[in-house]
Design a protein around this motif. Structure first.
Motif, PDB file in Angstrom:
ATOM      1  N   GLU A  49       0.729  -1.118  -0.059  1.00  0.00           N
ATOM      2  CA  GLU A  49      -0.192   0.085  -0.013  1.00  0.00           C
ATOM      3  C   GLU A  49       0.798   1.460  -0.059  1.00  0.00           C
ATOM      4  O   GLU A  49       0.630   2.412  -0.494  1.00  0.00           O
ATOM      5  CB  GLU A  49      -0.845  -0.033   1.326  1.00  0.00           C
ATOM      6  N   GLU A  50       1.960   1.227   0.622  1.00  0.00           N
ATOM      7  CA  GLU A  50       2.856   2.196   0.669  1.00  0.00           C
ATOM      8  C   GLU A  50       3.544   2.501  -0.617  1.00  0.00           C
ATOM      9  O   GLU A  50       3.734   3.670  -1.131  1.00  0.00           O
ATOM     10  CB  GLU A  50       3.956   2.217   1.782  1.00  0.00           C
ATOM     11  N   VAL A  51       3.864   1.620  -1.548  1.00  0.00           N
ATOM     12  CA  VAL A  51       4.376   1.624  -2.677  1.00  0.00           C
ATOM     13  C   VAL A  51       3.394   2.385  -3.577  1.00  0.00           C
ATOM     14  O   VAL A  51       3.865   3.242  -4.210  1.00  0.00           O
ATOM     15  CB  VAL A  51       4.975   0.322  -3.120  1.00  0.00           C
ATOM     16  N   ILE A  52       2.322   1.756  -3.408  1.00  0.00           N
ATOM     17  CA  ILE A  52       1.234   2.244  -4.381  1.00  0.00           C
ATOM     18  C   ILE A  52       1.011   3.628  -4.288  1.00  0.00           C
ATOM     19  O   ILE A  52       0.644   4.652  -5.164  1.00  0.00           O
ATOM     20  CB  ILE A  52      -0.086   1.396  -4.170  1.00  0.00           C
ATOM     21  N   GLN A  53       0.949   4.106  -2.941  1.00  0.00           N
ATOM     22  CA  GLN A  53       0.568   5.615  -2.519  1.00  0.00           C
ATOM     23  C   GLN A  53       1.693   6.286  -3.084  1.00  0.00           C
ATOM     24  O   GLN A  53       1.697   7.495  -3.296  1.00  0.00           O
ATOM     25  CB  GLN A  53       0.641   5.569  -0.859  1.00  0.00           C
ATOM     26  N   TYR A  54       2.996   6.080  -2.873  1.00  0.00           N
ATOM     27  CA  TYR A  54       4.227   6.639  -2.999  1.00  0.00           C
ATOM     28  C   TYR A  54       4.207   7.049  -4.742  1.00  0.00           C
ATOM     29  O   TYR A  54       4.418   8.193  -5.441  1.00  0.00           O
ATOM     30  CB  TYR A  54       5.553   5.983  -2.706  1.00  0.00           C
ATOM     31  N   LEU A  55       3.870   5.945  -5.448  1.00  0.00           N
ATOM     32  CA  LEU A  55       3.789   6.349  -7.134  1.00  0.00           C
ATOM     33  C   LEU A  55       2.700   7.088  -7.478  1.00  0.00           C
ATOM     34  O   LEU A  55       2.643   7.849  -8.299  1.00  0.00           O
ATOM     35  CB  LEU A  55       3.674   4.614  -7.695  1.00  0.00           C
ATOM     36  N   GLN A  56       1.647   6.970  -6.752  1.00  0.00           N
ATOM     37  CA  GLN A  56       0.445   7.887  -7.084  1.00  0.00           C
ATOM     38  C   GLN A  56       0.916   9.295  -6.505  1.00  0.00           C
ATOM     39  O   GLN A  56       0.433  10.264  -7.401  1.00  0.00           O
ATOM     40  CB  GLN A  56      -0.880   7.431  -6.165  1.00  0.00           C
ATOM     41  N   ASP A  57       1.409   9.546  -5.611  1.00  0.00           N
ATOM     42  CA  ASP A  57       2.015  10.923  -5.123  1.00  0.00           C
ATOM     43  C   ASP A  57       3.232  11.269  -5.946  1.00  0.00           C
ATOM     44  O   ASP A  57       3.279  12.541  -5.991  1.00  0.00           O
ATOM     45  CB  ASP A  57       2.295  10.831  -3.624  1.00  0.00           C
ATOM     46  N   ASN A  58       3.909  10.640  -6.512  1.00  0.00           N
ATOM     47  CA  ASN A  58       5.104  10.932  -7.401  1.00  0.00           C
ATOM     48  C   ASN A  58       4.907  10.573  -8.755  1.00  0.00           C
ATOM     49  O   ASN A  58       5.894   9.561  -9.047  1.00  0.00           O
ATOM     50  CB  ASN A  58       6.229  10.508  -6.696  1.00  0.00           C
ATOM     51  N   PRO A  59       4.311  10.942  -9.712  1.00  0.00           N
ATOM     52  CA  PRO A  59       3.983  10.417 -11.114  1.00  0.00           C
ATOM     53  C   PRO A  59       5.442  10.701 -11.581  1.00  0.00           C
ATOM     54  O   PRO A  59       5.487  10.056 -12.940  1.00  0.00           O
ATOM     55  CB  PRO A  59       2.940  11.127 -11.422  1.00  0.00           C
ATOM     56  N   GLN A  60       5.967  11.737 -11.353  1.00  0.00           N
ATOM     57  CA  GLN A  60       7.259  11.833 -12.169  1.00  0.00           C
ATOM     58  C   GLN A  60       8.352  10.800 -12.129  1.00  0.00           C
ATOM     59  O   GLN A  60       9.397  10.795 -12.892  1.00  0.00           O
ATOM     60  CB  GLN A  60       8.243  13.175 -11.629  1.00  0.00           C
ATOM     61  N   PHE A  61       8.117  10.040 -11.189  1.00  0.00           N
ATOM     62  CA  PHE A  61       9.230   8.789 -10.850  1.00  0.00           C
ATOM     63  C   PHE A  61       9.116   7.859 -12.306  1.00  0.00           C
ATOM     64  O   PHE A  61      10.033   7.407 -12.576  1.00  0.00           O
ATOM     65  CB  PHE A  61       8.349   7.861  -9.790  1.00  0.00           C
ATOM     66  N   PHE A  62       8.059   7.669 -12.908  1.00  0.00           N
ATOM     67  CA  PHE A  62       7.886   7.019 -14.005  1.00  0.00           C
ATOM     68  C   PHE A  62       8.766   7.552 -15.412  1.00  0.00           C
ATOM     69  O   PHE A  62       9.450   6.987 -16.189  1.00  0.00           O
ATOM     70  CB  PHE A  62       6.493   6.913 -14.771  1.00  0.00           C
ATOM     71  N   SER A  63       8.953   8.852 -15.230  1.00  0.00           N
ATOM     72  CA  SER A  63       9.813   9.638 -16.362  1.00  0.00           C
ATOM     73  C   SER A  63      11.286   9.565 -15.932  1.00  0.00           C
ATOM     74  O   SER A  63      12.256   9.423 -16.745  1.00  0.00           O
ATOM     75  CB  SER A  63       9.261  11.066 -16.527  1.00  0.00           C
ATOM     76  N   GLU A  64      11.533   9.751 -14.659  1.00  0.00           N
ATOM     77  CA  GLU A  64      12.803   9.922 -14.185  1.00  0.00           C
ATOM     78  C   GLU A  64      13.651   8.458 -14.087  1.00  0.00           C
ATOM     79  O   GLU A  64      14.790   8.537 -14.387  1.00  0.00           O
ATOM     80  CB  GLU A  64      13.003  10.395 -12.805  1.00  0.00           C
ATOM     81  N   TYR A  65      12.780   7.550 -14.154  1.00  0.00           N
ATOM     82  CA  TYR A  65      13.317   6.044 -14.095  1.00  0.00           C
ATOM     83  C   TYR A  65      12.780   5.210 -15.416  1.00  0.00           C
ATOM     84  O   TYR A  65      12.524   4.085 -15.104  1.00  0.00           O
ATOM     85  CB  TYR A  65      13.064   5.247 -12.682  1.00  0.00           C
ATOM     86  N   ALA A  66      12.494   5.734 -16.413  1.00  0.00           N
ATOM     87  CA  ALA A  66      12.039   5.136 -17.565  1.00  0.00           C
ATOM     88  C   ALA A  66      12.924   3.938 -17.754  1.00  0.00           C
ATOM     89  O   ALA A  66      12.289   3.033 -18.207  1.00  0.00           O
ATOM     90  CB  ALA A  66      11.879   5.959 -18.675  1.00  0.00           C
ATOM     91  N   ASP A  67      14.218   4.283 -17.959  1.00  0.00           N
ATOM     92  CA  ASP A  67      15.343   2.859 -18.189  1.00  0.00           C
ATOM     93  C   ASP A  67      15.017   1.794 -17.441  1.00  0.00           C
ATOM     94  O   ASP A  67      15.183   0.620 -17.802  1.00  0.00           O
ATOM     95  CB  ASP A  67      16.514   3.342 -18.473  1.00  0.00           C
ATOM     96  N   ILE A  68      14.803   1.965 -16.170  1.00  0.00           N
ATOM     97  CA  ILE A  68      14.615   0.887 -15.312  1.00  0.00           C
ATOM     98  C   ILE A  68      13.320   0.198 -15.462  1.00  0.00           C
ATOM     99  O   ILE A  68      13.111  -1.138 -15.308  1.00  0.00           O
ATOM    100  CB  ILE A  68      14.817   1.581 -13.749  1.00  0.00           C
ATOM    101  N   LEU A  69      12.209   0.858 -15.650  1.00  0.00           N
ATOM    102  CA  LEU A  69      10.963   0.311 -15.865  1.00  0.00           C
ATOM    103  C   LEU A  69      10.858  -0.525 -17.060  1.00  0.00           C
ATOM    104  O   LEU A  69      10.264  -1.401 -16.941  1.00  0.00           O
ATOM    105  CB  LEU A  69       9.759   1.270 -16.061  1.00  0.00           C
ATOM    106  N   ALA A  70      11.596  -0.146 -17.987  1.00  0.00           N
ATOM    107  CA  ALA A  70      11.679  -0.926 -19.209  1.00  0.00           C
ATOM    108  C   ALA A  70      12.368  -2.208 -18.983  1.00  0.00           C
ATOM    109  O   ALA A  70      12.025  -3.398 -19.917  1.00  0.00           O
ATOM    110  CB  ALA A  70      12.695  -0.046 -20.369  1.00  0.00           C
ATOM    111  N   ASN A  71      13.199  -2.423 -18.143  1.00  0.00           N
ATOM    112  CA  ASN A  71      13.888  -3.598 -17.579  1.00  0.00           C
ATOM    113  C   ASN A  71      13.059  -4.575 -16.752  1.00  0.00           C
ATOM    114  O   ASN A  71      13.728  -5.637 -16.232  1.00  0.00           O
ATOM    115  CB  ASN A  71      15.410  -3.212 -17.196  1.00  0.00           C
ATOM    116  N   ILE A  72      12.140  -3.715 -15.959  1.00  0.00           N
ATOM    117  CA  ILE A  72      11.370  -4.696 -15.222  1.00  0.00           C
ATOM    118  C   ILE A  72      10.393  -5.597 -15.697  1.00  0.00           C
ATOM    119  O   ILE A  72       9.607  -5.259 -16.633  1.00  0.00           O
ATOM    120  CB  ILE A  72      10.515  -3.816 -14.047  1.00  0.00           C
ATOM    121  N   HIS A  73      10.447  -7.021 -15.242  1.00  0.00           N
ATOM    122  CA  HIS A  73       9.352  -7.793 -15.952  1.00  0.00           C
ATOM    123  C   HIS A  73       8.167  -8.435 -14.870  1.00  0.00           C
ATOM    124  O   HIS A  73       8.944  -8.283 -13.567  1.00  0.00           O
ATOM    125  CB  HIS A  73      10.241  -9.125 -16.554  1.00  0.00           C
ATOM    126  N   VAL A  74       7.338  -8.554 -15.372  1.00  0.00           N
ATOM    127  CA  VAL A  74       6.057  -9.180 -14.396  1.00  0.00           C
ATOM    128  C   VAL A  74       5.556 -10.208 -14.959  1.00  0.00           C
ATOM    129  O   VAL A  74       5.610 -10.440 -16.203  1.00  0.00           O
ATOM    130  CB  VAL A  74       5.017  -7.826 -14.216  1.00  0.00           C
TER     131      VAL A  74
END
Length: 223
Positions: free
Chosen positions: A4-29
């Protein structure tokens, strides 16, 4: 950190996805329908496809409902014309009974009337009914749909009564209650308590209006 804390952090900090775009591209689910893993982008595409498929299914469902309503509306129109052009109560009863059975595919129809005169008072529709039936008709603001009806009403269906699993009771009123129209089905889900009753209510109003064209004391068409 809790989920829940991770979700809340991402919702409160949407710029995270643009700042760490390369890392997100390498994450697999995990793949939702397979044992393999996929990228977040692929997972988003699958999610969008699922939503699109759900919307398409909903659209088809709405189209089917629309087509069904159009078909019922056309049947109601044909019945309206028939009931508003008959010249006797006998013709009215014959037309109503035939249309419900043939056009609406309702093989089990029972109707009882009171305080009405007709050329043929020996018709089954004028069989004497108890005050309980009159009370039931008067108490119905809307048609009843379900599996339980009074034994007296169920007996109106004769030898077919034991095969019927669901019913609709539709009150007929011309200033005061004059009858009760009952539809029966061997299918338990044909008439159920949660179903819409708009067309059943209109059927009752249409039938009542057709009777109102006659002088109920004499059975003669009003001038």
């Amino acid at each position: 950190m809790k989920s829940e804390e991770v979700i809340q952090y991402l919702q409160d900090n949407p710029q995270f996805f643009s700042e760490y775009a390369d890392i997100l591209a390498n994450i697999h689910v995990p793949h939702p329908y397979d044992s393999k893993v996929i990228s977040i982008n692929e997972r988003q595409i699958i999610t969008l496809r699922d939503k699109n498929r759900a919307l398409q299914d909903r659209l088809l469902e709405l189209i089917n409902f629309g087509e069904e309503n159009d078909a019922i509306g056309e049947k109601m129109h044909r019945l309206s014309i028939k009931l508003l052009t008959v010249s006797s109560i006998d013709e009215l009863l014959e037309g109503l009974n035939n249309d419900l059975r043939e056009d609406f595919s309702i093989p089990h129809v029972a109707l009882r009337l009171w305080d009405i005169s007709c050329n043929d008072m020996e018709r089954i529709e004028f069989t004497v009914t108890s005050e309980d039936i009159h009370t039931i008709s008067e108490s119905l603001t809307y048609p009843y749909c379900g599996t339980h009806i009074a034994d007296e009403i169920k007996n109106w269906f004769g030898k077919d009564a034991s095969d019927l699993q669901s019913f609709s009771m539709i009150p007929l009123k011309v200033l005061h209650p004059i009858g009760l129209l009952v539809l029966g089905s061997p299918e338990a889900k044909r008439f159920y308590s949660e179903m819409g009753t708009l067309y059943l209510k209109r059927l009752g109003e249409l039938t009542s209006a057709a009777f109102a064209r006659f002088d109920l004391k004499t059975g003669i068409l009003k001038k």
